[in-house]
Design a protein around this motif. Structure first.
Motif, PDB file in Angstrom:
ATOM      1  N   TRP A  72       0.828  -1.217   0.000  1.00  0.00           N
ATOM      2  CA  TRP A  72       0.000   0.000   0.000  1.00  0.00           C
ATOM      3  C   TRP A  72       0.854   1.254   0.000  1.00  0.00           C
ATOM      4  CZ3 TRP A  72       0.105   3.690   3.830  1.00  0.00           C
ATOM      5  CH2 TRP A  72       0.792   3.347   5.010  1.00  0.00           C
ATOM      6  N   MET A  73       2.001   1.213   0.692  1.00  0.00           N
ATOM      7  CA  MET A  73       2.904   2.371   0.702  1.00  0.00           C
ATOM      8  C   MET A  73       3.585   2.536  -0.641  1.00  0.00           C
ATOM      9  SD  MET A  73       4.723   2.579   4.446  1.00  0.00           S
ATOM     10  CE  MET A  73       5.557   4.078   3.938  1.00  0.00           C
ATOM     11  N   HIS A  74       3.967   1.417  -1.259  1.00  0.00           N
ATOM     12  CA  HIS A  74       4.554   1.482  -2.600  1.00  0.00           C
ATOM     13  C   HIS A  74       3.545   2.052  -3.594  1.00  0.00           C
ATOM     14  CE1 HIS A  74       8.365  -0.565  -1.895  1.00  0.00           C
ATOM     15  NE2 HIS A  74       7.733  -1.494  -1.198  1.00  0.00           N
ATOM     16  N   THR A  75       2.288   1.643  -3.450  1.00  0.00           N
ATOM     17  CA  THR A  75       1.239   2.141  -4.349  1.00  0.00           C
ATOM     18  C   THR A  75       1.030   3.636  -4.162  1.00  0.00           C
ATOM     19  OG1 THR A  75       0.123  -0.014  -4.281  1.00  0.00           O
ATOM     20  CG2 THR A  75      -1.167   1.886  -5.046  1.00  0.00           C
ATOM     21  N   TRP A  76       0.976   4.065  -2.908  1.00  0.00           N
ATOM     22  CA  TRP A  76       0.813   5.488  -2.608  1.00  0.00           C
ATOM     23  C   TRP A  76       1.967   6.282  -3.187  1.00  0.00           C
ATOM     24  CZ3 TRP A  76      -1.863   9.585  -1.533  1.00  0.00           C
ATOM     25  CH2 TRP A  76      -1.269  10.687  -0.906  1.00  0.00           C
ATOM     26  N   SER A 160       5.744  19.871  -7.334  1.00  0.00           N
ATOM     27  CA  SER A 160       6.724  20.046  -6.268  1.00  0.00           C
ATOM     28  C   SER A 160       6.227  19.448  -4.954  1.00  0.00           C
ATOM     29  CB  SER A 160       7.023  21.537  -6.082  1.00  0.00           C
ATOM     30  OG  SER A 160       7.871  21.731  -4.986  1.00  0.00           O
ATOM     31  N   PHE A 161       4.981  19.743  -4.611  1.00  0.00           N
ATOM     32  CA  PHE A 161       4.425  19.229  -3.359  1.00  0.00           C
ATOM     33  C   PHE A 161       4.307  17.711  -3.400  1.00  0.00           C
ATOM     34  CE2 PHE A 161       0.852  18.126  -0.545  1.00  0.00           C
ATOM     35  CZ  PHE A 161       1.328  18.665   0.639  1.00  0.00           C
ATOM     36  N   MET A 162       3.870  17.168  -4.538  1.00  0.00           N
ATOM     37  CA  MET A 162       3.755  15.725  -4.680  1.00  0.00           C
ATOM     38  C   MET A 162       5.131  15.056  -4.604  1.00  0.00           C
ATOM     39  SD  MET A 162       0.642  14.867  -4.819  1.00  0.00           S
ATOM     40  CE  MET A 162      -0.976  15.613  -5.053  1.00  0.00           C
ATOM     41  N   ALA A 163       6.140  15.704  -5.172  1.00  0.00           N
ATOM     42  CA  ALA A 163       7.497  15.171  -5.087  1.00  0.00           C
ATOM     43  C   ALA A 163       7.974  15.129  -3.645  1.00  0.00           C
ATOM     44  CB  ALA A 163       8.448  16.015  -5.936  1.00  0.00           C
ATOM     45  N   ALA A 164       7.635  16.170  -2.867  1.00  0.00           N
ATOM     46  CA  ALA A 164       8.010  16.198  -1.454  1.00  0.00           C
ATOM     47  C   ALA A 164       7.347  15.048  -0.706  1.00  0.00           C
ATOM     48  CB  ALA A 164       7.618  17.536  -0.834  1.00  0.00           C
ATOM     49  N   LEU A 165       6.070  14.806  -0.977  1.00  0.00           N
ATOM     50  CA  LEU A 165       5.378  13.668  -0.361  1.00  0.00           C
ATOM     51  C   LEU A 165       6.049  12.352  -0.748  1.00  0.00           C
ATOM     52  CD1 LEU A 165       1.579  14.551  -0.768  1.00  0.00           C
ATOM     53  CD2 LEU A 165       2.843  14.335   1.384  1.00  0.00           C
ATOM     54  N   ALA A 166       6.454  12.253  -2.017  1.00  0.00           N
ATOM     55  CA  ALA A 166       7.113  11.033  -2.485  1.00  0.00           C
ATOM     56  C   ALA A 166       8.455  10.833  -1.781  1.00  0.00           C
ATOM     57  CB  ALA A 166       7.306  11.088  -3.996  1.00  0.00           C
ATOM     58  N   PHE A 167       9.234  11.913  -1.629  1.00  0.00           N
ATOM     59  CA  PHE A 167      10.525  11.811  -0.959  1.00  0.00           C
ATOM     60  C   PHE A 167      10.368  11.306   0.476  1.00  0.00           C
ATOM     61  CE2 PHE A 167      12.162  15.481  -3.787  1.00  0.00           C
ATOM     62  CZ  PHE A 167      12.444  14.584  -4.803  1.00  0.00           C
ATOM     63  N   VAL A 168       9.390  11.861   1.179  1.00  0.00           N
ATOM     64  CA  VAL A 168       9.171  11.467   2.570  1.00  0.00           C
ATOM     65  C   VAL A 168       8.675  10.021   2.639  1.00  0.00           C
ATOM     66  CG1 VAL A 168       7.832  11.948   4.650  1.00  0.00           C
ATOM     67  CG2 VAL A 168       8.775  13.833   3.321  1.00  0.00           C
ATOM     68  N   THR A 169       7.846   9.616   1.691  1.00  0.00           N
ATOM     69  CA  THR A 169       7.380   8.229   1.644  1.00  0.00           C
ATOM     70  C   THR A 169       8.540   7.280   1.407  1.00  0.00           C
ATOM     71  OG1 THR A 169       5.254   8.984   0.747  1.00  0.00           O
ATOM     72  CG2 THR A 169       5.747   6.639   0.578  1.00  0.00           C
ATOM     73  N   VAL A 170       9.470   7.679   0.548  1.00  0.00           N
ATOM     74  CA  VAL A 170      10.673   6.875   0.308  1.00  0.00           C
ATOM     75  C   VAL A 170      11.450   6.703   1.603  1.00  0.00           C
ATOM     76  CG1 VAL A 170      12.947   6.856  -0.801  1.00  0.00           C
ATOM     77  CG2 VAL A 170      10.913   7.400  -2.138  1.00  0.00           C
ATOM     78  N   ARG A 171      11.553   7.793   2.354  1.00  0.00           N
ATOM     79  CA  ARG A 171      12.259   7.722   3.635  1.00  0.00           C
ATOM     80  C   ARG A 171      11.595   6.717   4.575  1.00  0.00           C
ATOM     81  NH1 ARG A 171      16.761   7.589   6.576  1.00  0.00           N
ATOM     82  NH2 ARG A 171      16.388   8.188   8.726  1.00  0.00           N
ATOM     83  N   ALA A 172      10.261   6.711   4.609  1.00  0.00           N
ATOM     84  CA  ALA A 172       9.537   5.765   5.460  1.00  0.00           C
ATOM     85  C   ALA A 172       9.740   4.329   4.968  1.00  0.00           C
ATOM     86  CB  ALA A 172       8.053   6.114   5.480  1.00  0.00           C
ATOM     87  N   LEU A 173       9.739   4.139   3.668  1.00  0.00           N
ATOM     88  CA  LEU A 173       9.906   2.800   3.102  1.00  0.00           C
ATOM     89  C   LEU A 173      11.295   2.230   3.366  1.00  0.00           C
ATOM     90  CD1 LEU A 173       8.077   3.200  -0.342  1.00  0.00           C
ATOM     91  CD2 LEU A 173       7.474   1.568   1.457  1.00  0.00           C
ATOM     92  N   ALA A 234      20.002   9.129   5.806  1.00  0.00           N
ATOM     93  CA  ALA A 234      19.757  10.336   6.598  1.00  0.00           C
ATOM     94  C   ALA A 234      18.293  10.748   6.512  1.00  0.00           C
ATOM     95  CB  ALA A 234      20.653  11.484   6.119  1.00  0.00           C
ATOM     96  N   PRO A 235      17.791  11.443   7.541  1.00  0.00           N
ATOM     97  CA  PRO A 235      16.401  11.902   7.541  1.00  0.00           C
ATOM     98  C   PRO A 235      16.103  12.842   6.375  1.00  0.00           C
ATOM     99  CG  PRO A 235      17.325  12.036   9.747  1.00  0.00           C
ATOM    100  CD  PRO A 235      18.467  11.732   8.817  1.00  0.00           C
ATOM    101  N   ALA A 236      14.877  12.789   5.898  1.00  0.00           N
ATOM    102  CA  ALA A 236      14.468  13.596   4.747  1.00  0.00           C
ATOM    103  C   ALA A 236      14.647  15.083   5.007  1.00  0.00           C
ATOM    104  CB  ALA A 236      13.013  13.276   4.387  1.00  0.00           C
ATOM    105  N   GLY A 237      14.255  15.545   6.186  1.00  0.00           N
ATOM    106  CA  GLY A 237      14.349  16.964   6.478  1.00  0.00           C
ATOM    107  C   GLY A 237      15.776  17.464   6.575  1.00  0.00           C
ATOM    108  N   GLN A 238      16.711  16.555   6.906  1.00  0.00           N
ATOM    109  CA  GLN A 238      18.102  16.946   7.095  1.00  0.00           C
ATOM    110  C   GLN A 238      18.849  17.152   5.784  1.00  0.00           C
ATOM    111  OE1 GLN A 238      20.267  14.161   9.510  1.00  0.00           O
ATOM    112  NE2 GLN A 238      21.824  15.649  10.105  1.00  0.00           N
TER     113      GLN A 238
END
Length: 291
Positions: A72-76, A160-173, A234-238
Motif C-alpha cells: 500500500w505504501m509502494h502504491t501510494w 513540487s508538493f507531490m514530489a516532497a510527499l514522495a521523498f518522505v514516503t521513500v524515507r519511510a519505506l 539520513a532523515p528527509a528533512g536533514q
C-alpha cells in the motif's frame, strides 16, 4: 528520528548529489524528446524502461527478494510520484530547463514539515533556515513574475508538493525496504498507471525519439536508486535542501545546449542555493548539534 552521524550524512549528500546530476541529464533528454513525443508516452517509457532494468536483479536475486508487506505504501508512492512526474515533464516541455528544475526542486521547502507530520522526524532550526534560504534562491533563479502565477505555476507547484510527499514516503519505506525494491515497485505500478492514457496516443517512434526516451528512463531509474540510498542514510528533512543542486546542473546544461545564460538575479539565487547546501554539510551540522 535523530540526525544522522556526520560520516553517514556525507554519504547521503553524495548520493543525493549524484541523483540530482543524473536527473538533470534526464531533463535534457526529456526536453529533446518532448519536441515530438507527448507527455503521457514520455512518462510511460520512463517507467517501463525501469522494469526492463530490473530483470537482471529479479533473475539473480529471485522473486523472493521483491516480496513486500508494504504494497500500500509502494502504491501510494507510485501514485503521488506519477502525478509529480506528469507535472514535471510538462514543465520541461514548456519552460526553460532551469525553470522546470526550479519548480521540481522547490520540493525541499515542504519536506521538513511533511517529515515532521508523518514520520515524526526532528526539525531543527538549521533545517528550517536551510530550506528557507534554498527556496529564496529558487525564487531568484525563477524571477517570479506573472509567468509564475498562472496555470504553469499551479502545475509546477503541485508537482513540487507531490514530489516532497514522495521523498518522505521513500524515507519511510527505507526503514524496511531495500532501495532496489522501492524503485522496482515504483516502476511496476507507475507503468500500470501510465499505460492507460498512453495507449490512446501510441504510434511508431523514430530511432532518435526512442534513444531519448530509453536513455531518460535509464537515467531516471539510476537516479532513483541513489535517491533511495540517500534517504536510507539520513532523515528527509536533514538532507532535502541538497536537491537544489539539480538547478545548478540544469543551468549548466541550459547554457551548453540552449545558450541560456544566468543573469544577476540567477547568480544570487545560485549562491543562496549553495549556502543552503553548505548548511546541510556534516561539519556544520556537527557544530550546530554541539551548540
Amino acid at each position: 528520528m535523530t540526525a544522522a552521524p556526520p560520516s553517514q550524512l556525507l554519504k547521503a549528500i553524495l548520493c543525493l548529489t549524484c541523483s540530482a546530476l543524473l536527473f538533470s541529464i534526464m531533463g535534457v533528454c526529456i526536453r529533446y524528446a518532448s519536441g515530438s513525443v507527448d507527455n503521457f508516452t514520455i512518462v510511460f517509457f520512463r517507467n517501463v524502461v525501469g522494469l526492463f532494468l530490473f530483470m537482471p536483479f529479479i533473475l539473480t536475486k529471485g522473486i523472493q527478494h521483491f516480496k513486500t508487506e508494504k504494497l500500500w505504501m509502494h502504491t501510494w508512492r507510485a501514485i503521488i510520484g506519477s502525478i509529480a512526474m506528469y507535472g514535471f515533464f510538462y514543465a520541461i516541455a514548456h519552460l526553460k530547463l532551469s525553470n522546470a528544475m526550479v519548480f521540481t526542486y522547490s520540493a525541499p521547502i515542504f519536506i521538513p514539515l511533511i517529515a515532521w507530520l508523518f514520520l515524526k522526524e526532528q526539525v531543527t532550526a538549521s533545517m528550517i533556515v536551510a530550506a528557507s534560504i534554498g527556496f529564496l534562491g529558487v525564487l531568484c533563479v525563477a524571477k517570479p513574475d506573472a509567468g509564475l502565477f498562472d496555470l504553469m505555476s499551479f502545475v509546477g507547484l503541485t508537482a513540487s508538493f507531490m514530489a516532497a510527499l514522495a521523498f518522505v514516503t521513500v524515507r519511510a519505506l527505507t526503514q524496511t525496504e531495500p532501495p532496489e525494491r522501492i524503485v522496482f515497485y515504483f516502476c511496476l505500478i507507475g507503468t500500470i498507471i501510465s499505460i492507460i492514457p498512453m495507449f490512446w496516443l501510441w504510434r511508431p517512434y523514430t530511432w532518435t525519439e526512442l534513444t531519448y526516451l530509453v536513455v531518460a528512463g535509464i537515467l531516471a531509474n539510476v537516479s532513483q536508486i541513489f535517491l533511495s540510498y540517500a534517504y536510507k542514510l539520513a532523515p528527509a528533512g536533514q538532507i532535502g535542501p541538497v536537491n537544489y543542486i539539480a538547478i545548478i546542473f540544469a543551468g549548466i546544461w541550459g547554457y551548453l545546449f540552449w545558450n541560456e545564460l544566468p543573469d544577476f538575479y540567477s547568480l544570487i539565487g545560485l549562491s543562496l542555493i549553495f549556502c543552503a547546501i553548505v548548511l546541510c554539510s556534516p561539519m556544520l551540522q556537527k557544530r550546530l548539534n554541539r551548540n
